[in-house]
Design a protein around this motif. Sequence first.
Motif, PDB file in Angstrom:
ATOM      1  N   VAL A  32      87.179  10.002  11.907  1.00 28.43           N
ATOM      2  CA  VAL A  32      87.716  11.351  11.797  1.00 28.43           C
ATOM      3  C   VAL A  32      87.997  11.647  10.330  1.00 28.43           C
ATOM      4  O   VAL A  32      88.717  10.889   9.669  1.00 28.43           O
ATOM      5  CB  VAL A  32      89.013  11.492  12.620  1.00 28.43           C
ATOM      6  CG1 VAL A  32      89.535  12.921  12.531  1.00 28.43           C
ATOM      7  CG2 VAL A  32      88.768  11.122  14.078  1.00 28.43           C
ATOM      8  N   ALA A  89      94.072  18.927  13.869  1.00 32.78           N
ATOM      9  CA  ALA A  89      92.804  18.772  14.574  1.00 32.78           C
ATOM     10  C   ALA A  89      92.336  17.321  14.523  1.00 32.78           C
ATOM     11  O   ALA A  89      91.914  16.743  15.534  1.00 32.78           O
ATOM     12  CB  ALA A  89      91.754  19.693  13.944  1.00 32.78           C
ATOM     13  N   ALA A  90      92.431  16.736  13.330  1.00 33.41           N
ATOM     14  CA  ALA A  90      91.957  15.362  13.143  1.00 33.41           C
ATOM     15  C   ALA A  90      92.770  14.384  13.988  1.00 33.41           C
ATOM     16  O   ALA A  90      92.214  13.554  14.714  1.00 33.41           O
ATOM     17  CB  ALA A  90      92.061  14.983  11.665  1.00 33.41           C
ATOM     18  N   SER A 137      94.688  14.963  16.545  1.00 29.58           N
ATOM     19  CA  SER A 137      94.527  15.202  17.981  1.00 29.58           C
ATOM     20  C   SER A 137      93.275  14.492  18.491  1.00 29.58           C
ATOM     21  O   SER A 137      93.301  13.800  19.516  1.00 29.58           O
ATOM     22  CB  SER A 137      94.442  16.707  18.245  1.00 29.58           C
ATOM     23  OG  SER A 137      94.179  16.946  19.596  1.00 29.58           O
ATOM     24  N   ALA A 138      92.172  14.647  17.752  1.00 33.79           N
ATOM     25  CA  ALA A 138      90.914  13.981  18.143  1.00 33.79           C
ATOM     26  C   ALA A 138      91.083  12.462  18.099  1.00 33.79           C
ATOM     27  O   ALA A 138      90.662  11.741  19.020  1.00 33.79           O
ATOM     28  CB  ALA A 138      89.786  14.419  17.208  1.00 33.79           C
ATOM     29  N   VAL A 148      84.133  13.247  13.473  1.00 34.28           N
ATOM     30  CA  VAL A 148      84.806  14.531  13.677  1.00 34.28           C
ATOM     31  C   VAL A 148      85.194  15.084  12.307  1.00 34.28           C
ATOM     32  O   VAL A 148      85.943  14.448  11.558  1.00 34.28           O
ATOM     33  CB  VAL A 148      86.078  14.383  14.537  1.00 34.28           C
ATOM     34  CG1 VAL A 148      86.734  15.747  14.762  1.00 34.28           C
ATOM     35  CG2 VAL A 148      85.749  13.724  15.877  1.00 34.28           C
ATOM     36  N   ALA A 184      87.323  17.473  10.237  1.00 34.15           N
ATOM     37  CA  ALA A 184      88.566  18.247  10.370  1.00 34.15           C
ATOM     38  C   ALA A 184      89.265  18.242   9.020  1.00 34.15           C
ATOM     39  O   ALA A 184      90.396  17.790   8.880  1.00 34.15           O
ATOM     40  CB  ALA A 184      89.447  17.638  11.459  1.00 34.15           C
ATOM     41  N   ALA A 198      86.537  20.398  14.261  1.00 37.07           N
ATOM     42  CA  ALA A 198      87.713  21.014  14.887  1.00 37.07           C
ATOM     43  C   ALA A 198      88.632  21.537  13.793  1.00 37.07           C
ATOM     44  O   ALA A 198      88.461  21.227  12.614  1.00 37.07           O
ATOM     45  CB  ALA A 198      88.441  20.007  15.769  1.00 37.07           C
ATOM     46  N   GLY A 218      90.456  19.439  19.041  1.00 36.63           N
ATOM     47  CA  GLY A 218      90.533  18.023  18.678  1.00 36.63           C
ATOM     48  C   GLY A 218      90.564  17.166  19.936  1.00 36.63           C
ATOM     49  O   GLY A 218      89.853  16.159  20.061  1.00 36.63           O
TER      50      GLY A 218
END
Length: 540
Positions: free
Chosen positions: A22, A28-29, A31-32, A259, A261, A495, A521
């Motif tokens: 991530v 966002a980061a 959460s993912a 991901v 973010a 995200a 995320g």
Amino acid sequence: MKRALASSTSEGQSRTECDVLVAGSGAAALSAAVTAAFHGLKVIVAEKEPVLGGTTAWSGGWMWTPRNPLAQRAGIVEDVEAPLNYLRHVLGNNFSKSRIDAFLEAAPHMVAFFEQKTALRFEDGNRICDTYGNVPGAGTGGRSVIAAPFDARLMGNLIQAGPDLSAFMNITRSPRAFAHVAHRFSRHLFDVAIHRRGMQLRNGLALVGRLLRSAADLNVELRTSSPVVRLIEGGGRVCGVVLATEEGEIEIGVRRGVVLATGGFPHDPKRRRELFPADEEHRTLAVPSATGDGLRLGESVGGQVDAGLASIERGKPGIIGVLSNGQRFCNEGNGYHDYVTSMLDAIPRGQEAASWLICTRAFQRRYGLGIARPTPIPVEPYIRSGYIKTGRTIAELAQKCGIDCRGLERTVADYNLHARQGEDPAFGRGSTPYNRLQGDAGRGPNPCVAPLDPGPFFAVKVIPGSFGTFAGLKTDGSARVLDEAGVPIPGLYAAGTDMASVMGGHYPAGGINLGPAMTFGYIAGRHLAGEADYETRPAL
Ligand SMILES: Cc1cc2nc3c(=O)[nH]c(=O)nc-3n(C[C@H](O)[C@H](O)[C@H](O)COP(=O)(O)OP(=O)(O)OC[C@H]3O[C@@H](n4cnc5c(N)ncnc54)[C@H](O)[C@@H]3O)c2cc1C
């Protein structure tokens, strides 16, 4: 902290591997990262800065999450149709059904997941209303949550790299708040003496603090001062990243996906200039490290930046759109898509696809014009740059814009004749609920119609799709980055502000950045882990 799996390359160099990498460490980061780690994946978070949390840590921390479990527990129960209907009306032509459906479906599950399975706890915003109360489906409360205050001592060693506490908020709002803060502050001083920083985190700080605690509990590896500088492709997918660290560049192999973010591009002057041509005076409150890396990384493997749509105040009373012949061509208060379609239909083949929005200086001061915001934001830079043209008379303005002078004078005279009675017989402005929503409710008898008088007059040129707000990488409902053909790029997700906003440049409610950031995320984390369906209802 537990390290990611390491293997050796044929040259004997150590090569780190993980399931999910991530980029960034905001809402966002994290959460993912937390979602993917909860589902058993090995996750690395790579943050560019020496501190974690991004703009999220500086924020108010409110998250717009309709039908969240806290509201439901308080007896505020609504069908998904209500927020769906609301967004359909407010977003108009920017309404992307698949992404909105994904957001509204996942948001309550996201809140339930975090409060039940992680260190994140919420407080409700059950008394906070949506922005446009007279629109069908508008919420009168129960659609927002915020992270509950968090005792930073629970972060353990993480506090050294944790969020910057300079965002200590709400001190001067009211005497009660002051008394409360005075009490907290004595505790804060004690904490500062012992820990060299305050310990009671609130708002965005509490959100980041709780997410970091959750990430650490799930053995997510947190790397600071490690910007992602390149994506590695292999086997038809994104399969790794290069981090620039103090020890030099290191490669990380990624089995499931990356991901992005990284907080969007508020500090990327080049892209800002491309998307907002006259944006010389731009100021942003976002962290300085949000320099558009995520968008560049996405583009490097075929991702597309969605420039978003212009949010020019076309629907307010006292502005008209004209072609180079000086004539109007549509109801300017309709959606952007309708405006552009009518414009293209009306322009003879071979002529430039452009129109002009014409208003008075008073209009610009009150409502803004294009990206030139209303008073007190100075308009002069936009005039100096040529983004806004001015004229003491309609004829002078027409001449500066290259519009047919007699044609424009006739159009304005005819429009003004009826506008003084609040009427627009030519195109019927103000005749639809959408028109009236875009208008000025304080203006009667028609919130969408007012004469262009007196001067001086302003004009801005409208070119289809030339600039936008809330721009970011194009994604689908699973937060996967899409290529030019609209096909997901295997192994790449986005995200938060790296993703083109699901709200399409509109502001239907407070918390519309962090609610979708946390939710997409969460969606990305689940998708990476191969989690498909939700249980029918989030447990309360
Ligand atoms: C004062 C203020 C109040 C706000 N209040 C609210 C609110 O109440 N509700 C709401 O919805 N929104 C609010 N916002 C907006 C909201 O904070 C942001 O939209 C949101 O925090 C963005 O989250 P993010 O996860 O996308 O990015 P960020 O939180 O900005 O995190 C991005 C991170 O990525 C890092 N990064 C950059 N490049 C790289 C790279 N190459 N590699 C690795 N890391 C990188 C950055 O250093 C940063 O730490 C507020 C904003 C401000 C400034």
